[in-house]
Scaffold this active site. Structure first.
Site, PDB file in Angstrom:
ATOM      1  N   LYS A 124       2.928  68.019   0.557  1.00  0.00           N
ATOM      2  CA  LYS A 124       2.361  69.103   1.365  1.00  0.00           C
ATOM      3  C   LYS A 124       2.162  68.674   2.806  1.00  0.00           C
ATOM      4  O   LYS A 124       2.355  69.459   3.733  1.00  0.00           O
ATOM      5  CB  LYS A 124       1.031  69.568   0.774  1.00  0.00           C
ATOM      6  N   LYS A 204      13.700  76.320  -9.265  1.00  0.00           N
ATOM      7  CA  LYS A 204      12.740  76.987 -10.139  1.00  0.00           C
ATOM      8  C   LYS A 204      12.252  78.259  -9.451  1.00  0.00           C
ATOM      9  O   LYS A 204      12.297  78.362  -8.219  1.00  0.00           O
ATOM     10  CB  LYS A 204      11.581  76.039 -10.485  1.00  0.00           C
ATOM     11  N   LYS A 207       7.744  81.899  -5.232  1.00  0.00           N
ATOM     12  CA  LYS A 207       7.497  82.927  -4.237  1.00  0.00           C
ATOM     13  C   LYS A 207       8.221  82.587  -2.935  1.00  0.00           C
ATOM     14  O   LYS A 207       8.876  83.436  -2.336  1.00  0.00           O
ATOM     15  CB  LYS A 207       5.986  83.019  -3.994  1.00  0.00           C
TER      16      LYS A 207
END
Ligand code: TRP
Length: 337
Positions: A124, A204, A207
């Protein structure tokens, strides 16, 4: 079983389950089948608490107005998709502020060395531009606080959360060693539902990649997305036999279709008796049958935002009763009371 959770009073026979849900505002069919539907099936057997983790979502850049919307939508969607407040506790993380106090206390049972090893933090922090905030770094401590505040024993999560769970166990062990037995060591529970790939069958379903079917897509959208979705590339012509095991549409059949349709699609694909479009039509029917009642419940709830606020307040009040009891015990044990 339809009994309601006992809010920690007499529920010794049932194990305590807790999980957190990111307030992303959309729920795709992969989230639904892999998480919500599995959790909804646990409601009778376990004492369940589920939390929309808005405080966690603040650790990456966001717009305040969007955040409000996403918290609301995520709460309503999860409820519509099966997290029945009559049979579980569903609440918004920040509505139970005790978690922030426990997080601070646990911060002192957390090792910098362990936090430094977190792979999700590394991933992240590479994606955010500008400075990396301390909230992102200490994210796992807040997650441990979520779990330990409710003395949760079983944590249904995706395998991307394994390291965070091991960290929470370590924090619980340190606290227990230093201050006396207080928290059970939480065990992860992994779903056995196959993970859905996106409509492109490359990544995968997610969103951010825009390769998903949302729980709120209508029948037309579901069909349009399935119609154009990737299948076994070996089936160029209808007469070419295929290999269902490598086809993403077949995986979706395994997740959404009854056994006779799964068998029909596998046999028909191998023998080229059915084409991909036939196979997809059958899948769309089964998927829509499952999503229809969810879409209807969502529309009904979203049309009554005041009722949703009440349900949020009720969920938080029930969780807060447990949180208060844990915090009294914790403050005593750590020596600030
Ligand atoms: N970190 C989890 C995720 O991204 C969400 C989460 C927050 C969570 N607190 C939790 C999961 C507590 C399980 C238990 O999916």
């Amino acid at each position: 079983m339809t009994e309601t959770p006992t809010d920690g009073k007499t529920s010794h026979s049932r194990k305590t389950v807790f999980s957190g849900i990111q307030p992303s505002g959309i729920v795709h069919i992969g989230n639904y089948a892999g998480a919500i539907r599995t959790w909804a099936n646990m409601l009778g057997e376990y004492d369940c608490t589920f939390c929309v983790v808005d405080l966690h979502a603040m650790t990456v850049p966001y717009e305040p107005d969007q955040m409000r919307r996403r918290i609301f939508d995520t709460f309503v969607l999860n409820m519509a998709a099966g997290l029945d407040p009559e049979r579980s506790r569903l609440f918004v993380q920040s509505h139970v502020p005790e978690v922030a106090e426990l997080c601070w206390i646990l911060m002192n049972c957390a090792a910098m060395g362990d936090l430094n090893r977190m792979t999700q933090f590394k991933e992240k922090s590479e994606r955010v531009s500008g400075h990396i905030n301390a909230g992102l770094f200490t994210y796992p401590v807040l997650m441990a606080a979520d779990i330990l505040l409710y003395k949760a024993e079983v944590i249904p999560v995706g395998d991307d959360q394994t390291q965070h769970l091991e960290f929470a166990r370590e924090v619980a062990r340190r606290f227990n060693t230093q201050f006396g037995d207080t928290f059970p060591e939480p065990e992860p529970l992994f779903s056995d539902v196959p993970r859905l790939m996106g409509l492109d069958a490359k990544d995968k379903m997610s969103k951010s990649l825009d390769n998903y079917i949302s729980l709120l897509d209508d029948e037309g959208e579901v069909w349009e997305k399935l119609r154009t979705a990737a299948t076994d590339p070996a089936r160029v012509r209808r007469t070419d036999p295929g290999t269902p095991e490598i086809c993403n549409i077949f995986t979706m059949h395994r997740v959404f279709s009854p056994p006779q349709d799964i068998e029909w699609s596998a046999d028909g694909c191998r023998t080229a008796d059915i084409g991909c479009i036939d196979c997809k039509k059958c899948l769309a029917r089964n998927m829509n049958e499952e999503l229809d009642p969810i879409r209807a419940r969502y529309a009904e709830l979203a049309a009554h935002p005041e009722r949703v606020r009440e349900l949020m307040d009720e969920g938080a009040a029930r969780c807060r009763a447990i949180a208060r009891a844990t915090m009294e015990e914790v403050r005593q044990k750590v020596g600030i009371r």
